[in-house]
Design a protein around this motif. Structure first.
Motif, mmCIF file in Angstrom:
data_model
loop_
_atom_site.group_PDB
_atom_site.id
_atom_site.type_symbol
_atom_site.label_atom_id
_atom_site.label_comp_id
_atom_site.label_asym_id
_atom_site.label_seq_id
_atom_site.Cartn_x
_atom_site.Cartn_y
_atom_site.Cartn_z
ATOM 1 N N ASN A 65 31.441 87.434 48.715
ATOM 2 C CA ASN A 65 32.806 87.108 49.124
ATOM 3 C C ASN A 65 33.703 88.189 48.545
ATOM 4 O OD1 ASN A 65 35.521 86.103 49.118
ATOM 5 N ND2 ASN A 65 34.789 83.990 49.155
ATOM 6 N N ASP A 109 37.580 89.257 48.179
ATOM 7 C CA ASP A 109 38.946 88.751 48.277
ATOM 8 C C ASP A 109 39.867 89.798 47.670
ATOM 9 O OD1 ASP A 109 41.150 87.134 48.621
ATOM 10 O OD2 ASP A 109 40.744 85.886 46.864
ATOM 11 N N ARG A 146 35.599 84.133 52.658
ATOM 12 C CA ARG A 146 36.585 85.150 52.292
ATOM 13 C C ARG A 146 37.640 84.453 51.448
ATOM 14 N NH1 ARG A 146 37.147 90.896 52.687
ATOM 15 N NH2 ARG A 146 36.349 91.641 54.676
#
Length: 329
Positions: A219, A221, A308
């Motif tokens: 992920n 971010d 995300r």
């Protein structure tokens, strides 16, 4: 008298996703080859004509009759990249597209990054399995990001995070290390600069959580990356090159979402979401859920889950669903 069975504390509560948008081709008859989520939470997808799909998803037979995905397309095709936010916002046509099993990500200024999952290393050099295209579809640059790529995510600044599965970590397709040079993906997780030069590698042999044998979940971010990887499935955050980690409960994780203190680990196949808190040196589980469609039915078999930031995106053949960490009790 028949005894009543105790209710298991591990029972999974159904947790419905929210329908966000339909995802359709820009040209009638096109088939979606791949789709992902960009740094702004947008869907980006690559399509081609039905007759050309096999050229981008062909395989070869190796020793012992084992089939492996081809590193290159069987023949160049015309592909189209669409962006949805959630309505369609742009289409880029890529002529003579050469990459097999491609992933696409958006870059600044409307550019597109396309990355093939495999790259063979030849005596005269490796396949260049990453191509940057301009907004009008012109190829601007090509580089090698390595073999065995399982995840590709860009950032708003144009940096590229790549997670590798086991063949990329330990070597295949000519990346066997016999010449003393390890595979590009030996670290399991790497970041590349906007011009596709490696500028950070996961310190697999120098961290408390162990080596990455296979980067199961990634992920990205903003400029921070989170991963949960095989074999121990710890949760590790990478920010400004520094690692922070938590031991997990061994949950096999294919996607994760987090806000920095809360986290949820998604397991494909069973559509299970394990929620928890990141406290001390370990994740503390707070609940388990079964992710379902808005009508309560099971997710279809082709559902693709991508995390995300705090948002879990579920992409099916024609629909886009979302689940935010705030939706998880």
């Amino acid at each position: 008298m028949k005894k009543r069975r105790r209710r298991s504390t591990a029972q999974e509560t159904a947790l419905p996703v929210r329908h966000h948008a339909r995802i359709a081709a820009a040209r009638r008859g096109d088939v979606r080859v791949s789709a992902s989520i960009g740094p702004g939470g947008e869907v980006i997808a690559l399509w081609t004509a039905a007759a050309d799909v096999r050229a981008l998803t062909s395989s070869m037979t190796g020793p012992g009759g084992v089939a492996f995905p081809d590193p290159r397309a069987a023949r160049p095709v015309t592909a189209r990249v669409t962006v949805h936010s959630p309505a369609p916002t742009g289409v880029t046509t890529l002529h003579d597209f050469p990459l097999a099993y491609p992933a696409v990500q958006p870059l600044p200024d409307g550019r597109v990054l396309a990355v093939g999952a495999r790259a063979r290393r030849h005596p005269d050099g490796p396949d260049r399995n990453a191509i940057i295209y301009s907004a009008d579809g012109a190829a601007l640059a090509a580089e090698t990001l390595g073999d065995g790529i399982g995840h590709v995510f860009t950032t708003g600044t144009g940096h590229v995070w790549v997670g590798y599965f086991d063949e990329g970590v330990y070597g295949n397709l000519g990346w066997d290390g016999t010449d003393g040079r390890e595979p590009v993906g030996a670290c399991g997780l790497a970041r590349f600069s906007p011009d596709l030069k490696a500028d950070w590698r996961f310190p697999s042999n120098d961290n408390p959580w162990g080596v990455i044998d296979d980067c199961y979940a990634l992920n990205v971010d903003a400029e921070t990356a989170w991963t949960c990887y095989y074999s121990g499935f710890p949760i590790v955050r990478v920010h400004d090159g520094a690692l922070t980690g938590w031991h997990g409960d061994g949950t096999v994780t294919s996607a994760l979402i987090t806000d920095g203190s809360r986290i949820a680990l998604y397991s494909a196949g069973r559509n299970r979401l394990t929620a928890g808190q990141l406290t001390g040196a370990r994740m503390r589980s707070t609940g388990r859920y079964r992710v379902v469609l808005p009508n309560g039915r099971d997710l279809p078999g082709d559902a693709l889950a991508i995390g995300r930031g705090p948002d879990l995106h579920i992409l099916t053949s024609g629909n886009w669903y979302r689940l935010n960490l705030h939706d998880v009790p």
